[in-house]
Design a protein around this motif. Sequence first.
Motif, short mmCIF file in Angstrom:
data_model
loop_
_atom_site.label_atom_id
_atom_site.label_comp_id
_atom_site.label_asym_id
_atom_site.label_seq_id
_atom_site.Cartn_x
_atom_site.Cartn_y
_atom_site.Cartn_z
N GLY A 76 0.80 -1.21 0.00
CA GLY A 76 0.00 0.00 0.00
C GLY A 76 0.84 1.27 0.00
N GLU A 77 2.10 1.17 0.49
CA GLU A 77 2.98 2.33 0.54
C GLU A 77 3.79 2.51 -0.74
OE1 GLU A 77 3.06 4.58 2.93
OE2 GLU A 77 1.56 3.52 4.11
N LEU A 78 4.01 1.43 -1.49
CA LEU A 78 4.86 1.49 -2.67
C LEU A 78 4.38 2.47 -3.74
CD1 LEU A 78 5.92 -2.24 -3.29
CD2 LEU A 78 7.38 -0.34 -2.59
N PRO A 79 3.08 2.49 -4.08
CA PRO A 79 2.64 3.41 -5.15
C PRO A 79 2.96 4.87 -4.88
CG PRO A 79 0.94 1.78 -4.71
CD PRO A 79 1.97 1.63 -3.63
N GLY A 80 2.81 5.29 -3.63
CA GLY A 80 3.09 6.68 -3.29
C GLY A 80 4.55 7.05 -3.47
N LEU A 81 5.45 6.06 -3.39
CA LEU A 81 6.88 6.31 -3.62
C LEU A 81 7.22 6.23 -5.10
CD1 LEU A 81 8.37 4.17 -0.68
CD2 LEU A 81 8.11 6.65 -0.76
N LEU A 82 6.69 5.21 -5.77
CA LEU A 82 7.06 4.97 -7.15
C LEU A 82 6.51 6.01 -8.11
CD1 LEU A 82 6.60 1.09 -7.21
CD2 LEU A 82 8.75 2.35 -7.25
N ILE A 83 5.41 6.66 -7.76
CA ILE A 83 4.86 7.68 -8.65
C ILE A 83 5.85 8.83 -8.83
CG2 ILE A 83 3.68 8.88 -6.77
CD1 ILE A 83 2.61 8.58 -10.49
N ASN A 84 6.70 9.06 -7.82
CA ASN A 84 7.72 10.10 -7.95
C ASN A 84 8.73 9.73 -9.03
OD1 ASN A 84 6.72 11.70 -5.71
ND2 ASN A 84 7.51 10.10 -4.39
N VAL A 85 9.06 8.46 -9.14
CA VAL A 85 9.97 7.98 -10.18
C VAL A 85 9.33 8.16 -11.56
CG1 VAL A 85 11.23 5.99 -11.08
CG2 VAL A 85 11.04 6.33 -8.61
N VAL A 86 8.05 7.80 -11.66
CA VAL A 86 7.34 7.90 -12.95
C VAL A 86 7.32 9.34 -13.44
CG1 VAL A 86 5.12 7.60 -14.09
CG2 VAL A 86 5.93 5.87 -12.48
N ALA A 157 -3.50 8.60 -8.41
CA ALA A 157 -4.38 8.25 -7.29
C ALA A 157 -3.57 7.85 -6.07
CB ALA A 157 -5.33 7.12 -7.71
N ALA A 158 -2.54 7.02 -6.30
CA ALA A 158 -1.70 6.58 -5.19
C ALA A 158 -0.87 7.72 -4.62
CB ALA A 158 -0.78 5.45 -5.66
N GLY A 159 -0.39 8.59 -5.50
CA GLY A 159 0.42 9.71 -5.05
C GLY A 159 -0.34 10.69 -4.17
N LEU A 160 -1.67 10.71 -4.31
CA LEU A 160 -2.49 11.62 -3.51
C LEU A 160 -3.01 10.99 -2.23
CD1 LEU A 160 -4.48 13.31 -6.43
CD2 LEU A 160 -2.83 14.42 -4.92
N SER A 161 -2.51 9.81 -1.89
CA SER A 161 -3.00 9.12 -0.68
C SER A 161 -2.81 9.99 0.56
CB SER A 161 -2.29 7.78 -0.51
OG SER A 161 -0.88 7.97 -0.40
N GLY A 162 -1.66 10.66 0.66
CA GLY A 162 -1.42 11.53 1.81
C GLY A 162 -2.36 12.71 1.85
N THR A 163 -2.69 13.24 0.68
CA THR A 163 -3.63 14.36 0.61
C THR A 163 -5.01 13.94 1.07
OG1 THR A 163 -2.40 15.28 -1.28
CG2 THR A 163 -4.63 16.10 -0.92
N PHE A 164 -5.45 12.75 0.65
CA PHE A 164 -6.74 12.24 1.10
C PHE A 164 -6.77 12.12 2.63
CE2 PHE A 164 -6.96 10.22 -3.27
CZ PHE A 164 -7.99 11.02 -3.72
#
Length: 472
Positions: A76-86, A157-164
Motif C-alpha cells: 500500500g505504501e509502494l505506489p506513493g513512492l514509485l509515482i515520484n519515479v514515474v 491516485a496513489a500519489g495523492l493518498s497523503g492528501t486524502f
Amino acid sequence: MSLEVIGMAIIIIAMMLAIGKWIRLKVPLFQGLFLPSSLIGGFVALLLGPEVIGRFGGDFLGDGGLFTNNIVEIWGELPGLLINVVFASLFIGFVLPKPKEIWQTGGPQVALGYTMSWAHYVIGILLAITIITPLFGLSPAAGALIEISFVGGHGTAAGLSGTFEDIGFEEGYDLAIGLATVGMLSGVVIGMILVNWAARKGKSRTLQHPNDISVDQKSGVVAEQKREASGIQTTSPVSIEPLALHVGFIAIAIFIGYLLLEGFVWLEDVTYGQAYDIYLFEYVPLFPMAMIGGIILQLFLAKFDKRKLVDRKTISRIQGLALDILIISAIASLSLTVIGDNIVPFILLAAAGIISNIVFFLWLGPKMIPNYWFERGIGDFGQGMGVAATGIMLMRIVDPENKSPALDAFGYKQILFEPLVGGGLVTAASIPFIIQFGPVPVLIVATVLMIAFWCLGVFHTGKMKVEDKDPK
C-alpha cells in the motif's frame, strides 16, 4: 518493520508481475483485450490477499490470506513512492522541439485532452454537490476523483493518498484506485470495440483489421529477429553501471522537486498562509514537483552535458518498471470493503467518466483534429481512461506502421498537458482548492476553462492547415 519483510514484499510483488505475464500468455481472451500483465498480476494478488481469500480462509489462512498484513501494508505504501519515479522521468532525456512544431503537431491533442480533463471536473463536482455529498455524506473532494483516476491513473491516485488522509477523506484513496482500475479495464475493452467499429465503418485511413493483428502483438512478446536494444550504454560499467547512473539522474530530479515543495510550503506559511489561513502546498504531494525537478535537470543537462550521458530509452525502461510495480501493488492492496461501502457513488463516478470519454472522443475528435482524427483521437481516449500506455497501445493497433502523425502529436501533447493535468500541478492541487475555496468556485473555473478549450479545438485546431499525405 524489518528490512527482511520489506524485501519479501517486493519479491512477492515482482513474482506476481511474472505470473501476470504467464497468465496473459496462456489466456487468449486476455491477449485479445491487450490487458497489461501488471493489471492481471494485481488481481491475482488481490484475490490471494486479505480482501478475498483472507475473508473466507478462516483460521487456517488468517486475515491476510496468503500474505501477512505487514506485506500488504508495504504494498500500500509502494505506489506513493514509485509515482515520484514515474513523473520525475517524464522529461529527462527528452529533446524539446520548437514551440511552433509542438503546437502545429500536438495542438489538436492539447485542445481535446484539456477539454476532456476540465469536463471531468465539471461532471464530477456536479455529481458531488447534487448527489454524492448530500445523499451519501462523502467529501466534496470526491468531485475531483474522475480526473484524478481516469486521466491521472493509478499513479496519481496513489500519489495523492497523503492528501486524502490530510483532509479526512481516507476512503478517497481506495475509491480513486478502484476508479483507475475500472478506467484502465474499460479503456482496453471499449478501445478495442471502437477499433472494430472503425474498421467496419471506414473511420480510419491506416487501420489494419483487428483479425489481422499478429500473434506477437497479442501475446506482448517481441519476436527474436525483431528485438532491439532497450537502451544504450553511455558509460563504461568499469566506471559506473549505466543503469545506476540513470537511476541517479532520476533521484536528483526527485530531490530537486523535494526542495521546491519544501520551499513553497515555507513561503506559503510566512506569506498568505498565516495572514488568511489558506494553505495549499502542504496538501500537494511530491510527484508533480518531481516532474518539475526533471524538467530543471533536463534543461541543465541540455546546456552542460556535452558527453550526452543521458539515454532516453534507459530512462523510459526505469519509468516503465516503476509504473508496472506501482499498478500491481496498488491493486493488490486495494480495499474492496471501502468500495463496497460506497458502491453507488463509485458506480456514478465510473459511469460518468466512461460515458464522457466516449462521447468527447467520438463527437469532438472529428471537430478538433483536422486530419487522421481517429488515429490521433484514440490515443487521447486511451489516456483519458487512465494511463498514457493504453493510448499508445491503441494508436499502435490502429496505425502499426506509423503512417499518421498520431504518435508524434501524442508525444508533443504531453509537453503542454502533463505539467498541469493528468497528474500535474492542477490535478494535485484540485483537492486542496475544493477544500479551501469550496466546490462551487472550482466548478465555475473548470466550466470556463472547459468551454475555452472546447472553442479552441473546434474553431482553431480543427481548422488548422496541414500537409495531409495519403498513407497508402
